[in-house]
Design a protein around this motif. Structure first.
Motif, PDB file in Angstrom:
ATOM      1  N   LEU A  53      62.470  30.715 -54.111  1.00  0.00           N
ATOM      2  CA  LEU A  53      61.827  32.024 -53.985  1.00  0.00           C
ATOM      3  C   LEU A  53      60.834  31.966 -52.833  1.00  0.00           C
ATOM      4  O   LEU A  53      59.999  31.067 -52.772  1.00  0.00           O
ATOM      5  CB  LEU A  53      61.094  32.394 -55.278  1.00  0.00           C
ATOM      6  CG  LEU A  53      60.296  33.694 -55.254  1.00  0.00           C
ATOM      7  CD1 LEU A  53      61.216  34.905 -55.134  1.00  0.00           C
ATOM      8  CD2 LEU A  53      59.418  33.813 -56.511  1.00  0.00           C
ATOM      9  N   GLN A  54      60.930  32.926 -51.933  1.00  0.00           N
ATOM     10  CA  GLN A  54      60.007  33.013 -50.805  1.00  0.00           C
ATOM     11  C   GLN A  54      59.469  34.431 -50.725  1.00  0.00           C
ATOM     12  O   GLN A  54      60.213  35.380 -50.476  1.00  0.00           O
ATOM     13  CB  GLN A  54      60.690  32.627 -49.501  1.00  0.00           C
ATOM     14  CG  GLN A  54      59.768  32.681 -48.288  1.00  0.00           C
ATOM     15  CD  GLN A  54      60.394  32.041 -47.060  1.00  0.00           C
ATOM     16  OE1 GLN A  54      61.325  31.247 -47.152  1.00  0.00           O
ATOM     17  NE2 GLN A  54      59.882  32.393 -45.897  1.00  0.00           N
ATOM     18  N   LEU A  89      62.377  36.962 -51.257  1.00  0.00           N
ATOM     19  CA  LEU A  89      63.700  36.389 -51.067  1.00  0.00           C
ATOM     20  C   LEU A  89      64.011  35.381 -52.165  1.00  0.00           C
ATOM     21  O   LEU A  89      63.364  34.335 -52.275  1.00  0.00           O
ATOM     22  CB  LEU A  89      63.789  35.708 -49.700  1.00  0.00           C
ATOM     23  CG  LEU A  89      63.471  36.586 -48.481  1.00  0.00           C
ATOM     24  CD1 LEU A  89      63.499  35.756 -47.205  1.00  0.00           C
ATOM     25  CD2 LEU A  89      64.461  37.739 -48.391  1.00  0.00           C
ATOM     26  N   PHE A  90      65.007  35.713 -52.995  1.00  0.00           N
ATOM     27  CA  PHE A  90      65.487  34.802 -54.031  1.00  0.00           C
ATOM     28  C   PHE A  90      66.835  34.256 -53.583  1.00  0.00           C
ATOM     29  O   PHE A  90      67.811  35.005 -53.487  1.00  0.00           O
ATOM     30  CB  PHE A  90      65.613  35.537 -55.361  1.00  0.00           C
ATOM     31  CG  PHE A  90      66.220  34.706 -56.463  1.00  0.00           C
ATOM     32  CD1 PHE A  90      65.506  33.664 -57.033  1.00  0.00           C
ATOM     33  CD2 PHE A  90      67.515  34.951 -56.907  1.00  0.00           C
ATOM     34  CE1 PHE A  90      66.062  32.888 -58.034  1.00  0.00           C
ATOM     35  CE2 PHE A  90      68.073  34.189 -57.914  1.00  0.00           C
ATOM     36  CZ  PHE A  90      67.343  33.149 -58.480  1.00  0.00           C
ATOM     37  N   GLN A  91      66.861  32.978 -53.244  1.00  0.00           N
ATOM     38  CA  GLN A  91      68.055  32.357 -52.669  1.00  0.00           C
ATOM     39  C   GLN A  91      68.570  33.178 -51.489  1.00  0.00           C
ATOM     40  O   GLN A  91      69.767  33.397 -51.325  1.00  0.00           O
ATOM     41  CB  GLN A  91      69.130  32.174 -53.732  1.00  0.00           C
ATOM     42  CG  GLN A  91      68.717  31.203 -54.841  1.00  0.00           C
ATOM     43  CD  GLN A  91      69.797  30.969 -55.872  1.00  0.00           C
ATOM     44  OE1 GLN A  91      70.616  31.830 -56.153  1.00  0.00           O
ATOM     45  NE2 GLN A  91      69.811  29.773 -56.453  1.00  0.00           N
ATOM     46  N   GLY A  92      67.625  33.656 -50.677  1.00  0.00           N
ATOM     47  CA  GLY A  92      67.964  34.399 -49.467  1.00  0.00           C
ATOM     48  C   GLY A  92      68.205  35.876 -49.660  1.00  0.00           C
ATOM     49  O   GLY A  92      68.368  36.612 -48.680  1.00  0.00           O
ATOM     50  N   GLN A  93      68.203  36.364 -50.895  1.00  0.00           N
ATOM     51  CA  GLN A  93      68.466  37.773 -51.196  1.00  0.00           C
ATOM     52  C   GLN A  93      67.151  38.487 -51.487  1.00  0.00           C
ATOM     53  O   GLN A  93      66.372  38.054 -52.350  1.00  0.00           O
ATOM     54  CB  GLN A  93      69.403  37.876 -52.402  1.00  0.00           C
ATOM     55  CG  GLN A  93      69.948  39.255 -52.680  1.00  0.00           C
ATOM     56  CD  GLN A  93      70.981  39.217 -53.802  1.00  0.00           C
ATOM     57  OE1 GLN A  93      70.971  38.332 -54.654  1.00  0.00           O
ATOM     58  NE2 GLN A  93      71.894  40.185 -53.807  1.00  0.00           N
ATOM     59  N   ASP A  94      66.875  39.577 -50.766  1.00  0.00           N
ATOM     60  CA  ASP A  94      65.609  40.285 -50.911  1.00  0.00           C
ATOM     61  C   ASP A  94      65.623  41.138 -52.186  1.00  0.00           C
ATOM     62  O   ASP A  94      66.299  42.168 -52.267  1.00  0.00           O
ATOM     63  CB  ASP A  94      65.356  41.169 -49.690  1.00  0.00           C
ATOM     64  CG  ASP A  94      63.966  41.796 -49.703  1.00  0.00           C
ATOM     65  OD1 ASP A  94      63.194  41.524 -50.649  1.00  0.00           O
ATOM     66  OD2 ASP A  94      63.656  42.571 -48.777  1.00  0.00           O
ATOM     67  N   LEU A  95      64.848  40.705 -53.175  1.00  0.00           N
ATOM     68  CA  LEU A  95      64.812  41.411 -54.455  1.00  0.00           C
ATOM     69  C   LEU A  95      64.252  42.818 -54.315  1.00  0.00           C
ATOM     70  O   LEU A  95      64.656  43.733 -55.042  1.00  0.00           O
ATOM     71  CB  LEU A  95      63.966  40.615 -55.464  1.00  0.00           C
ATOM     72  CG  LEU A  95      64.458  39.200 -55.792  1.00  0.00           C
ATOM     73  CD1 LEU A  95      63.470  38.517 -56.739  1.00  0.00           C
ATOM     74  CD2 LEU A  95      65.848  39.231 -56.417  1.00  0.00           C
TER      75      LEU A  95
END
Length: 334
Positions: free
Chosen positions: A9-10, A73-79
Motif C-alpha cells: 500500500l502506498q 495505491l494497493f498493489q499498484g491500483q488506485d483505490l
C-alpha cells in the motif's frame, strides 16, 4: 521493505474534507506513507488527528459529506479511483477492516453464521455448507469455544471480547493481503487486550498479512508494530521504527504522548503528565504547525510556517526545532 520491493500500500498526498453547515473540515492533509507485505504499521495520535478517517477514505467508506483526494495505491491500483463495484470486490477479500465499535459493526438482526458465510459465498463462491464449515474453523482459530453452536447466535449474545474475536475472524475469512485494525483493543480488559494482540501476531505470522493498526494504546504499538506514524491535526508529525520512536522521539508531540503513559513503579501521588491545551479546530486550522499552540518549543515561525516533513535517516519528522532541542526537552521531563 527492501529498496527494490514495491509496497503493498502506498498513500500519496491524501487529503480528506467534510462539508458541514459551518464550512469545510480539513480532517487529513497531505498524508504520505507506505506499508510493506507482512509489516505491522501503527498510526497513533489523539482523537480527531485523522487516523480513522484516512483509513476509511482508503476503503471508500467516508460519510456522504466527505471526499478524498490524492492517491492510495494497493498493489499498484488506485483505490480512490475505483467505483463502488470494484471496491466491493476488494473489501472483505483482499483488504479487510476491523472496526472500532463491534456492537454497531455487526448486524444485530443476523446470526454470526449468516454474516460470515455471506462473505465466503460472495468472494469465494462457496456453497452455504462449505462456507459454514470454514466459518466454524475460523472462529475456532480465534479461540471461540464451542464454535459450532455459537455460530448460530446473535451479536448481543456475546461479550465485548468475543465480538472482537468474531470481527477478527470475519476479517480473516478470505485471508486478506491487508488488514486495517481500528482500535482493536478499545473497551477490552487487560487480559483480553493481551490475547487480542497475541492473536493478531499469530495470524500475521501464519498468513503473512500486512496490518495497519490505528490505536491510542502505545503499549499495544510497542508490542506489535514495526513502524509507527504519529499524526496530529490531520498531518504526520513523525514516523520511525517502533523501537527508535520509543527510545528517541524526535518531535515535541511524540515526547508529550510518551510522557503521558503511566509507568510501573510511578508514584501514585504524582499526577500523570498531560499536554496542555486542546487539539485544533479543523474548521479553522492553524496557519503554521498544528501543534504549535501546545508546543513547549514553539517559536514565532511555528505560528505562520507549517514545517515540512523531512527525512532524517530512517525517520521522518515535521518540526522547525532540531532533534537536539527535542532530546533536551525529553530529558527535562524525564
Amino acid at each position: 521493505m527492501t529498496p527494490t520491493e514495491a509496497p503493498l500500500l502506498q498513500v500519496e498526498d491524501l487529503a480528506v474534507r467534510f462539508r458541514v453547515p459551518e464550512g469545510e473540515v480539513a480532517a487529513v492533509n497531505g498524508l504520505d506513507f507506505r506499508v510493506a507485505r507482512g509489516q505491522t504499521f501503527g498510526i497513533v495520535g489523539e482523537s480527531g488527528s485523522g487516523k480513522s478517517q484516512s483509513m476509511l477514505a482508503i476503503m471508500g467508506l467516508l460519510a456522504a459529506n466527505g471526499r478524498a483526494t490524492g492517491r492510495a495505491l494497493f498493489q499498484g491500483q488506485d483505490l480512490l479511483a475505483l467505483d463502488a463495484a470494484a471496491l466491493n470486490r476488494l473489501r472483505g477479500n483482499r483488504i479487510a477492516m476491523i472496526f472500532q465499535d463491534t456492537m454497531t459493526s455487526l448486524n444485530p438482526y443476523l446470526t454470526v453464521e449468516r454474516q460470515m458465510t455471506e462473505v465466503l459465498e460472495l468472494h469465494k463462491g462457496l456453497t452455504r455448507r462449505s462456507a459454514r464449515q470454514l466459518a466454524i474453523e475460523t472462529l475456532e482459530s480465534v479461540s471461540i469455544p464451542d464454535a459450532a453452536r455459537r455460530i448460530t447466535m446473535y451479536p448481543h449474545e456475546f461479550s465485548g471480547g468475543m465480538r472482537q474475536r468474531i470481527m477478527i475472524a470475519m476479517a480473516l475469512l478470505c485471508q486478506p493481503d491487508l488488514l486495517i485494525a481500528d482500535e482493536p483493543t478499545t473497551a477490552l480488559d487487560v487480559t483480553v487486550q493481551a490475547q487480542t494482540v497475541q492473536l493478531l501476531r499469530e495470524l500475521q505470522r501464519t498468513h503473512g498479512t500486512a496490518i495497519v493498526l490505528i490505536t491510542h494504546d502505545l503499549g499495544v504499538v510497542a508490542g506489535l508494530c514495526d513502524d509507527v506514524m504519529v499524526m496530529y491535526g490531520g498531518r504526520v508529525m513523525e514516523q520511525a521504527g517502533a523501537e527508535a520512536l520509543f527510545d528517541q522521539p524526535s518531535h515535541p508531540y511524540t515526547v508529550g504522548l510518551l510522557g503521558a503513559v503511566p509507568r510501573l513503579g510511578q508514584d501514585d501521588d504524582l499526577p500523570l503528565a498531560a499536554i496542555p491545551g486542546s487539539p485544533p479546530n479543523m474548521l479553522r486550522p492553524p496557519a503554521g504547525c498544528p501543534f504549535g499552540p501546545r508546543c513547549a518549543l514553539a517559536a514565532d515561525r511555528c505560528a505562520t510556517q507549517p514545517p515540512a516533513l523531512v527525512v532524517e535517516g530512517a525517520r521522518r519528522r515535521a518540526c522547525h526545532e532540531s532533534t537536539a532541542a527535542v532530546t533536551a526537552l525529553r530529558a527535562a521531563r524525564a
